[in-house]
Every structure is written in structure tokens, then in C-alpha cells.
Motif scaffolding. Structure first.
Motif, PDB file in Angstrom:
ATOM      1  N   ARG A   7       8.841  20.279   0.979  1.00  0.00           N
ATOM      2  CA  ARG A   7       9.845  20.454  -0.135  1.00  0.00           C
ATOM      3  C   ARG A   7       9.439  21.794  -1.541  1.00  0.00           C
ATOM      4  NH1 ARG A   7      11.955  14.922  -1.218  1.00  0.00           N
ATOM      5  NH2 ARG A   7      12.135  14.459   0.635  1.00  0.00           N
ATOM      6  N   ILE A   8       8.181  21.353  -1.732  1.00  0.00           N
ATOM      7  CA  ILE A   8       7.974  22.345  -3.281  1.00  0.00           C
ATOM      8  C   ILE A   8       7.537  23.813  -2.438  1.00  0.00           C
ATOM      9  CG2 ILE A   8       5.057  22.819  -3.681  1.00  0.00           C
ATOM     10  CD1 ILE A   8       5.222  19.857  -4.480  1.00  0.00           C
ATOM     11  N   ALA A   9       6.459  24.037  -1.286  1.00  0.00           N
ATOM     12  CA  ALA A   9       6.592  25.010  -0.565  1.00  0.00           C
ATOM     13  C   ALA A   9       7.647  25.789   0.006  1.00  0.00           C
ATOM     14  CB  ALA A   9       5.950  24.824   0.891  1.00  0.00           C
ATOM     15  N   GLN A  10       9.190  25.315   0.098  1.00  0.00           N
ATOM     16  CA  GLN A  10      10.014  26.521   0.622  1.00  0.00           C
ATOM     17  C   GLN A  10      10.620  26.849  -1.304  1.00  0.00           C
ATOM     18  OE1 GLN A  10      12.718  22.981   2.179  1.00  0.00           O
ATOM     19  NE2 GLN A  10      12.064  24.165   4.147  1.00  0.00           N
ATOM     20  N   VAL A  11      10.780  25.232  -1.702  1.00  0.00           N
ATOM     21  CA  VAL A  11      10.982  26.329  -3.290  1.00  0.00           C
ATOM     22  C   VAL A  11       9.936  27.501  -3.609  1.00  0.00           C
ATOM     23  CG1 VAL A  11      10.854  25.903  -5.624  1.00  0.00           C
ATOM     24  CG2 VAL A  11      11.877  23.860  -3.509  1.00  0.00           C
ATOM     25  N   ILE A  12       8.537  27.284  -3.633  1.00  0.00           N
ATOM     26  CA  ILE A  12       7.672  28.357  -3.901  1.00  0.00           C
ATOM     27  C   ILE A  12       8.310  29.316  -3.069  1.00  0.00           C
ATOM     28  CG2 ILE A  12       5.348  29.379  -3.768  1.00  0.00           C
ATOM     29  CD1 ILE A  12       4.318  26.429  -4.407  1.00  0.00           C
ATOM     30  N   LYS A  13       8.478  29.817  -1.908  1.00  0.00           N
ATOM     31  CA  LYS A  13       8.762  30.536  -0.997  1.00  0.00           C
ATOM     32  C   LYS A  13      10.196  31.142  -1.869  1.00  0.00           C
ATOM     33  CE  LYS A  13       6.550  29.866   3.277  1.00  0.00           C
ATOM     34  NZ  LYS A  13       6.916  29.045   4.315  1.00  0.00           N
ATOM     35  N   SER A  14      11.566  30.290  -2.119  1.00  0.00           N
ATOM     36  CA  SER A  14      12.195  31.231  -2.102  1.00  0.00           C
ATOM     37  C   SER A  14      12.100  31.567  -3.735  1.00  0.00           C
ATOM     38  CB  SER A  14      13.750  30.122  -2.378  1.00  0.00           C
ATOM     39  OG  SER A  14      13.502  29.256  -2.978  1.00  0.00           O
ATOM     40  N   GLU A  15      11.767  31.015  -4.021  1.00  0.00           N
ATOM     41  CA  GLU A  15      11.460  31.669  -5.476  1.00  0.00           C
ATOM     42  C   GLU A  15      11.093  32.731  -5.223  1.00  0.00           C
ATOM     43  OE1 GLU A  15      12.236  31.028  -8.908  1.00  0.00           O
ATOM     44  OE2 GLU A  15      13.770  29.320  -7.800  1.00  0.00           O
ATOM     45  N   MET A  16       9.312  32.534  -4.748  1.00  0.00           N
ATOM     46  CA  MET A  16       8.994  34.366  -4.540  1.00  0.00           C
ATOM     47  C   MET A  16       9.881  35.779  -4.446  1.00  0.00           C
ATOM     48  SD  MET A  16       5.615  32.740  -3.095  1.00  0.00           S
ATOM     49  CE  MET A  16       4.487  34.538  -3.005  1.00  0.00           C
ATOM     50  N   LYS A  17      10.392  34.684  -2.924  1.00  0.00           N
ATOM     51  CA  LYS A  17      11.464  35.805  -2.347  1.00  0.00           C
ATOM     52  C   LYS A  17      12.437  36.557  -3.855  1.00  0.00           C
ATOM     53  CE  LYS A  17      12.221  34.225   2.004  1.00  0.00           C
ATOM     54  NZ  LYS A  17      12.972  33.176   2.745  1.00  0.00           N
ATOM     55  N   LYS A  18      13.114  36.151  -4.810  1.00  0.00           N
ATOM     56  CA  LYS A  18      14.136  36.217  -6.047  1.00  0.00           C
ATOM     57  C   LYS A  18      12.904  37.404  -6.409  1.00  0.00           C
ATOM     58  CE  LYS A  18      16.495  32.006  -6.242  1.00  0.00           C
ATOM     59  NZ  LYS A  18      17.103  31.122  -6.505  1.00  0.00           N
TER      60      LYS A  18
END
Length: 178
Positions: A120-131
Motif C-alpha cells: 500500500r505504501i509503495a502504491q501511494v508513493i507511486k501515485s504521488e510520484m506520478k503527480k
């Protein structure tokens, strides 16, 4: 979390069953020992009374009979202790294996929870990195376009066209051709 509570409740129930089993075995063995010891003590009492009542029995015979009873009592105590020890060892071994199984199950459950949270943390980081990547790209492009526009304005404002004039040549008449 409910799985952990279920595992703990299962362990608690199994532990209570083990304790009940041990207590029952201990009670049974103690009752048997008590009955045996009571019978032997009554027998010893009878032997002593007979010896005192019947002085014809020799002191040596009385000692032999008492020694036999003492041996029987020692054998009964040893057997009792060995039986209790065997049952305790067996029950404790089962409890140990159940505890190990419970700990392994708990460890696996915790490992799964940690892995899920890491995902979940990795997914959140990936989504934030995309933004952030999109915002940074837009900012970079807008800065580039703005820089090009400012450069064009400055070039137009400060550069004056230079006109190269061709030298005016005055044609001299060629008198030789005339």
C-alpha cells in the motif's frame, strides 16, 4: 487483528484442555496411590498387631515382612512418580508443539500484514510520484516556453537590422572602346 484473537482464543482453549487433562491424570494417579498406600498401611498395622499379639513370630520375620512392605511402598511411589512424570512430559510436549504452531501462524500473519502495508505504501508513493512528475514536467515546459518568448522579445528589441550597403560604383566611361 481478529485472526490473532482467534489464534489466542484457540491457544487458550487448548491450554485449558491440557491443564484439565493433567489435573485428571494427577487426580487419578493420586487416588490410586492413596488407595494403595492406605491398603499397605493397614496391612503393615495388621502385621505389627499380629506380631505384638503373637509373640511367637520372631523379630526377624517381622522385620522381613516390614521390609517387604517398605519395598512395595517404594515401588508404588516410584511407579506413581514415573507415571505422573510421563504424562506431564507428554502433555507439555503437546503444549510446546501447539505453542510453536501458534507462534508460526502468528508470525506468518504478521508477515502478511507487513507485506500488505508495504504494498500500500509503495502504491501511494507511486501515485504521488506520478503527480509530481506531471507537475514538474508542466512547470519545466512552461519555463522553457516562457524563456523562449522572453528571448525572442529581447532579440527583437535589442537587435537592429544591419543593412549592408553595396558600394556605389561610378561607372567610368571607357574611352578606349569608342
Amino acid at each position: 487483528m481478529s485472526e490473532i484473537l482467534t489464534l489466542a482464543e484457540k491457544f487458550k482453549t487448548q491450554s485449558k484442555q491440557q491443564v484439565t487433562s493433567i489435573e485428571q491424570e494427577l487426580q487419578s494417579a493420586t487416588t490410586q496411590l492413596n488407595s494403595f498406600m492406605t491398603a499397605r498401611l493397614l496391612e503393615s498395622e495388621t502385621i505389627i498387631k499380629d506380631g505384638m499379639d503373637n509373640l511367637q513370630l520372631s523379630n526377624e520375620q517381622l522385620q522381613q515382612m516390614l521390609a517387604k512392605h517398605q519395598t512395595d511402598i517404594n515401588t508404588a511411589l516410584t511407579t506413581y512418580l514415573n507415571n505422573v512424570q510421563a504424562h506431564l512430559i507428554q502433555d507439555l510436549s503437546e503444549l510446546k508443539s501447539q505453542t510453536e504452531t501458534l507462534i508460526e501462524d502468528y508470525t506468518q500473519h504478521i508477515a502478511q500484514l507487513i507485506e500488505q502495508r508495504e504494498d500500500r505504501i509503495a502504491q501511494v508513493i507511486k501515485s504521488e510520484m506520478k503527480k509530481w512528475a506531471i507537475v514538474t514536467s508542466l512547470f519545466t515546459l512552461s519555463t522553457l516556453v516562457l524563456g523562449m518568448m522572453i528571448g525572442a522579445v529581447l532579440v527583437n528589441k535589442f537587435s537592429k537590422p544591419i543593412y549592408i550597403q553595396q558600394p556605389i560604383s561610378y561607372a567610368q566611361p571607357n574611352y578606349a572602346q569608342r
